[in-house]
Design a protein around this motif. Structure first.
Motif, PDB file in Angstrom:
ATOM      1  N   TRP A   1       0.816  -1.210   0.000  1.00  0.00           N
ATOM      2  CA  TRP A   1       0.000   0.000   0.000  1.00  0.00           C
ATOM      3  C   TRP A   1       0.849   1.259   0.000  1.00  0.00           C
ATOM      4  O   TRP A   1       0.505   2.247  -0.656  1.00  0.00           O
ATOM      5  CB  TRP A   1      -0.924   0.002   1.223  1.00  0.00           C
ATOM      6  N   ARG A   2       1.955   1.225   0.726  1.00  0.00           N
ATOM      7  CA  ARG A   2       2.785   2.430   0.816  1.00  0.00           C
ATOM      8  C   ARG A   2       3.408   2.760  -0.551  1.00  0.00           C
ATOM      9  O   ARG A   2       3.405   3.917  -0.995  1.00  0.00           O
ATOM     10  CB  ARG A   2       3.890   2.228   1.856  1.00  0.00           C
ATOM     11  N   GLU A   3       3.931   1.739  -1.222  1.00  0.00           N
ATOM     12  CA  GLU A   3       4.523   1.939  -2.536  1.00  0.00           C
ATOM     13  C   GLU A   3       3.479   2.374  -3.562  1.00  0.00           C
ATOM     14  O   GLU A   3       3.740   3.244  -4.404  1.00  0.00           O
ATOM     15  CB  GLU A   3       5.204   0.648  -2.998  1.00  0.00           C
ATOM     16  N   LEU A   4       2.295   1.768  -3.488  1.00  0.00           N
ATOM     17  CA  LEU A   4       1.247   2.124  -4.443  1.00  0.00           C
ATOM     18  C   LEU A   4       0.721   3.537  -4.196  1.00  0.00           C
ATOM     19  O   LEU A   4       0.448   4.283  -5.147  1.00  0.00           O
ATOM     20  CB  LEU A   4       0.105   1.113  -4.358  1.00  0.00           C
ATOM     21  N   ALA A   5       0.578   3.913  -2.946  1.00  0.00           N
ATOM     22  CA  ALA A   5       0.115   5.272  -2.637  1.00  0.00           C
ATOM     23  C   ALA A   5       1.103   6.319  -3.132  1.00  0.00           C
ATOM     24  O   ALA A   5       0.711   7.410  -3.569  1.00  0.00           O
ATOM     25  CB  ALA A   5      -0.101   5.420  -1.137  1.00  0.00           C
ATOM     26  N   GLU A   6       2.380   5.997  -3.097  1.00  0.00           N
ATOM     27  CA  GLU A   6       3.400   6.922  -3.602  1.00  0.00           C
ATOM     28  C   GLU A   6       3.399   6.943  -5.126  1.00  0.00           C
ATOM     29  O   GLU A   6       3.533   8.011  -5.737  1.00  0.00           O
ATOM     30  CB  GLU A   6       4.778   6.505  -3.087  1.00  0.00           C
ATOM     31  N   HIS A   7       3.238   5.783  -5.736  1.00  0.00           N
ATOM     32  CA  HIS A   7       3.285   5.694  -7.201  1.00  0.00           C
ATOM     33  C   HIS A   7       2.061   6.326  -7.842  1.00  0.00           C
ATOM     34  O   HIS A   7       2.152   6.885  -8.941  1.00  0.00           O
ATOM     35  CB  HIS A   7       3.408   4.228  -7.623  1.00  0.00           C
ATOM     36  N   TYR A   8       0.913   6.210  -7.164  1.00  0.00           N
ATOM     37  CA  TYR A   8      -0.335   6.796  -7.677  1.00  0.00           C
ATOM     38  C   TYR A   8      -0.813   7.880  -6.720  1.00  0.00           C
ATOM     39  O   TYR A   8      -1.746   7.661  -5.928  1.00  0.00           O
ATOM     40  CB  TYR A   8      -1.402   5.711  -7.825  1.00  0.00           C
TER      41      TYR A   8
END
Length: 228
Positions: A74-81
């Motif tokens: 979730w942390r990586e996805l929230a940063e990427h999007y």
């Protein structure tokens, strides 16, 4: 990507998946997507073992993603999007543990104690469906080891991880971007958060335990071996 699910599996993700698809945020990526399309197992194995994290390629055609393994990142996805909103699905911790220990964790623990019959089944699956045969390894790399340090048989540890995870999401995601959601809350908070009208249809209530048993990996492995 418009909606990222940060909630653990067994927190109502199947019901929320159905709800998001009714609201126009579908198709929604979910663990059931991987089980239905086994080539995706290799994609997540590459993510879990550090070979690739091409999120755009992985989620092509999916405006939302829920459940493990996506929620483990979730942390990586929230940063990427950065424009995507984040939904943290929650439920009573003790009830969540009972559910996950009887389904996902039970299957994972069974993998550690493979009988001779299961080993033969695994060998046959590897020949007939090599991608799906990697499912246990993928699950360990992306969820069991990454999220729970492999200690899924330790109740106190699992519950501590659950509580810390929720606190970390709340601390990391700005309030205007985050919805902490229980599926029993229904349409109103979800629709208000996403800025869409409340539909006339009742909020979906999917029995996740029954859905898991219907599509559990071991059952699919047996069907593959039988050639169905």
């Amino acid at each position: 990507m418009k909606v990222i699910g940060a909630g653990f599996g067994r927190t109502g993700t199947r019901s929320l998946k159905a709800a998001l698809e009714i609201l126009g945020f579908g198709p929604c990526y979910h663990m059931s997507t991987i089980i239905a399309e086994p080539y995706r197992v290799r994609q997540w194995l590459d993510v879990g073992e550090g070979r690739s994290r091409d999120w755009d390629a992985l989620f092509t055609g999916f405006p939302s993603a829920l459940d493990w393994p996506a929620s483990a990142y979730w942390r990586e996805l929230a940063e990427h999007y950065p424009e995507a909103k984040v939904v943290l699905t929650v439920r009573d911790p003790a009830r969540w543990y009972d559910s996950v220990s009887e389904t996902i964790f039970r299957s994972a623990l069974e993998e550690r104690r493979l009988s001779l019959r299961r080993r033969v089944t695994r060998w046959l699956v590897a020949r007939r469906a090599p991608d799906f045969a990697l499912y246990p390894r993928m699950a360990r790399a992306t969820v069991m080891d990454r999220v729970f340090d492999g200690r899924i048989d330790d109740r106190d540890h699992v519950l501590d991880v659950y509580e810390r995870h929720a606190a970390e999401v709340r601390a990391a995601i700005p309030a205007e971007r985050l919805l902490v959601f229980e599926v029993r809350d229904g349409w109103e908070p979800l629709c208000a958060f996403l800025g869409v009208p409340v539909p006339e249809a009742p909020f979906p209530q999917v029995n996740e335990r029954a859905a898991f048993r219907a599509k559990r990996p071991h059952r699919l492995l047996r069907l593959i071996v039988r050639g169905r």
